[in-house]
Design a protein around this motif. Structure first.
Motif, short mmCIF file in Angstrom:
data_model
loop_
_atom_site.label_atom_id
_atom_site.label_comp_id
_atom_site.label_asym_id
_atom_site.label_seq_id
_atom_site.Cartn_x
_atom_site.Cartn_y
_atom_site.Cartn_z
N GLY A 96 27.67 -8.16 65.64
CA GLY A 96 26.32 -8.65 65.78
C GLY A 96 26.34 -10.05 66.39
O GLY A 96 27.42 -10.60 66.65
N PRO A 97 25.19 -10.65 66.58
CA PRO A 97 25.13 -11.97 67.23
C PRO A 97 25.36 -13.14 66.29
O PRO A 97 25.47 -14.27 66.74
CB PRO A 97 23.72 -12.00 67.79
CG PRO A 97 22.93 -11.19 66.80
CD PRO A 97 23.85 -10.10 66.34
N GLY A 98 25.42 -12.88 64.97
CA GLY A 98 25.47 -13.99 64.03
C GLY A 98 26.64 -14.92 64.24
O GLY A 98 26.52 -16.15 64.11
N THR A 99 27.81 -14.35 64.58
CA THR A 99 29.00 -15.18 64.79
C THR A 99 28.79 -16.14 65.95
O THR A 99 29.18 -17.31 65.88
CB THR A 99 30.21 -14.29 65.07
OG1 THR A 99 30.29 -13.29 64.06
CG2 THR A 99 31.50 -15.10 65.10
N PHE A 100 28.17 -15.66 67.02
CA PHE A 100 27.98 -16.51 68.20
C PHE A 100 26.90 -17.55 67.97
O PHE A 100 26.97 -18.66 68.51
CB PHE A 100 27.65 -15.62 69.40
CG PHE A 100 28.72 -14.62 69.69
CD1 PHE A 100 29.93 -15.00 70.26
CD2 PHE A 100 28.54 -13.28 69.39
CE1 PHE A 100 30.93 -14.08 70.51
CE2 PHE A 100 29.54 -12.34 69.65
CZ PHE A 100 30.73 -12.75 70.20
N TYR A 101 25.89 -17.21 67.15
CA TYR A 101 24.90 -18.22 66.81
C TYR A 101 25.48 -19.28 65.89
O TYR A 101 25.11 -20.45 65.97
CB TYR A 101 23.69 -17.56 66.15
CG TYR A 101 22.78 -16.84 67.11
CD1 TYR A 101 22.44 -17.42 68.34
CD2 TYR A 101 22.27 -15.59 66.83
CE1 TYR A 101 21.63 -16.77 69.24
CE2 TYR A 101 21.44 -14.92 67.71
CZ TYR A 101 21.12 -15.52 68.92
OH TYR A 101 20.31 -14.87 69.79
N ALA A 102 26.38 -18.88 65.00
CA ALA A 102 26.98 -19.84 64.08
C ALA A 102 27.78 -20.90 64.83
O ALA A 102 27.85 -22.06 64.39
CB ALA A 102 27.88 -19.12 63.08
N VAL A 209 23.70 -9.05 60.51
CA VAL A 209 23.59 -9.61 61.86
C VAL A 209 24.89 -10.25 62.33
O VAL A 209 24.98 -10.70 63.48
CB VAL A 209 22.45 -10.66 61.94
CG1 VAL A 209 21.12 -10.01 61.59
CG2 VAL A 209 22.73 -11.85 61.05
N THR A 210 25.90 -10.30 61.45
CA THR A 210 27.18 -10.88 61.84
C THR A 210 28.21 -9.81 62.16
O THR A 210 28.86 -9.85 63.20
CB THR A 210 27.72 -11.78 60.71
OG1 THR A 210 26.82 -12.88 60.53
CG2 THR A 210 29.10 -12.33 61.05
N HIS A 211 28.37 -8.84 61.26
CA HIS A 211 29.39 -7.80 61.45
C HIS A 211 28.90 -6.53 60.76
O HIS A 211 29.25 -6.29 59.60
CB HIS A 211 30.73 -8.27 60.89
CG HIS A 211 31.90 -7.48 61.38
ND1 HIS A 211 32.64 -6.66 60.57
CD2 HIS A 211 32.45 -7.39 62.62
CE1 HIS A 211 33.62 -6.10 61.27
NE2 HIS A 211 33.52 -6.53 62.51
N PRO A 212 28.12 -5.73 61.43
CA PRO A 212 27.47 -4.58 60.79
C PRO A 212 28.43 -3.60 60.12
O PRO A 212 28.09 -3.03 59.09
CB PRO A 212 26.72 -3.91 61.94
CG PRO A 212 26.44 -5.03 62.89
CD PRO A 212 27.64 -5.92 62.81
N ILE A 213 29.63 -3.40 60.67
CA ILE A 213 30.55 -2.46 60.05
C ILE A 213 31.00 -2.97 58.69
O ILE A 213 31.21 -2.19 57.76
CB ILE A 213 31.76 -2.18 60.98
CG1 ILE A 213 32.55 -0.97 60.48
CG2 ILE A 213 32.65 -3.39 61.10
CD1 ILE A 213 31.82 0.33 60.59
N SER A 214 31.12 -4.30 58.53
CA SER A 214 31.44 -4.85 57.22
C SER A 214 30.28 -4.68 56.25
O SER A 214 30.48 -4.48 55.05
CB SER A 214 31.79 -6.34 57.34
OG SER A 214 33.03 -6.52 58.00
#
Length: 255
Positions: A96-102, A209-214
């Motif tokens: 998801g996009p959360g990592t890139f926004y962080a 929103v960071t890692h949906p599979i997790s």
């Protein structure tokens, strides 16, 4: 002659041994959280040296960091068109996009995509140890147990595999969130109440929103935990429905 990498680990181990023995069992966040962060940084010490992990996802992450920063700097911080990042559709997506926004503030500060990825891995490692400390402190009330758990989590083989070999940017961010997901999720399922449900839903939304599979794996894990008492299963479902609602901007377009 001990190589620099070994000196880092020895120094970290010595610091841990000294500070962990100070103050007894009562948690002291002002001392313990920085120590947990140091353990997380020590686990990722190879990232302080030149180069970057050559994992199978490295180019994807470099491109993602650059693309999100480019769109944000041009006035579109939530560009749904960004292919491969899962923007607008995290369901069935690994990233998801959360990592890139962080890590976006680092890019906007002028850091290169490579520097941002390395700094992100280090930050997620430190954060993972800190969130594990918080979770175990809440569960046990024993700072020494929490410090041991934080260090074990920081140096966990799978987490180091993600950081130093697979270069799994999103998954490293997810591993920093997982202790909070399980901490608040278990409290919400066990005790109910608005506040535990709210905290659990927020943690679930961040994971979605960071890692949906997790998020999927965590939902299954919490579901198995609640099978012991079917009366609590609706609370578990409620946590994830509320989390999906909070992440609705990224879920609804896919649906």
């Amino acid at each position: 002659m001990i190589p620099p990498q070994g000196m880092v680990l020895l120094a970290a181990a010595g610091l841990f041994a000294i500070l962990a023995g100070i103050g007894g069992e009562k948690p002291r966040p002002w001392l313990d959280l920085p120590l947990a962060a140091v353990m997380g940084l020590a686990a990722g010490h190879l990232l302080f040296f030149p180069g970057i992990p050559r994992g199978h996802d490295t180019m994807h992450h470099l491109w993602g960091v650059w693309a999100v920063a480019r769109e944000a700097s041009s006035g579109d911080p939530a560009a749904l068109w960004l292919h491969g990042l899962g923007l607008g559709m995290p369901v069935l997506q690994f990233y998801g996009p959360g990592t890139f926004y962080a890590t976006l503030p680092l890019s906007l500060a002028g850091m290169s995509p490579m520097a941002v990825v390395k700094a992100g891995f280090l930050a997620f490692g430190a954060l993972a140890a800190m969130t594990m400390y918080v979770a175990v402190t809440r569960w046990t009330g024993d700072r020494r147990a929490a410090l041991v758990a934080a260090t074990a989590y920081a140096f966990a083989p799978y987490r180091l595999l993600d950081t130093q070999y697979r270069a799994a940017f999103g998954e490293c961010a997810a591993l920093a969130l997982l202790p909070l997901v399980f901490l608040f999720g278990v409290e919400a399922i066990r005790d109910g109440g608005r506040r535990p449900m709210a905290f659990a839903a927020l943690a679930a939304a961040l994971l979605i929103v960071t890692h949906p599979i997790s998020a999927l794996m965590s939902a299954v894990g919490l579901g198995i935990w609640t099978l012991a008492d079917f009366r609590k299963l609706p609370r578990n479902v409620g946590v994830w429905l509320l989390g999906a609602a909070l992440a609705g901007f990224f879920v609804v377009p896919f649906l």
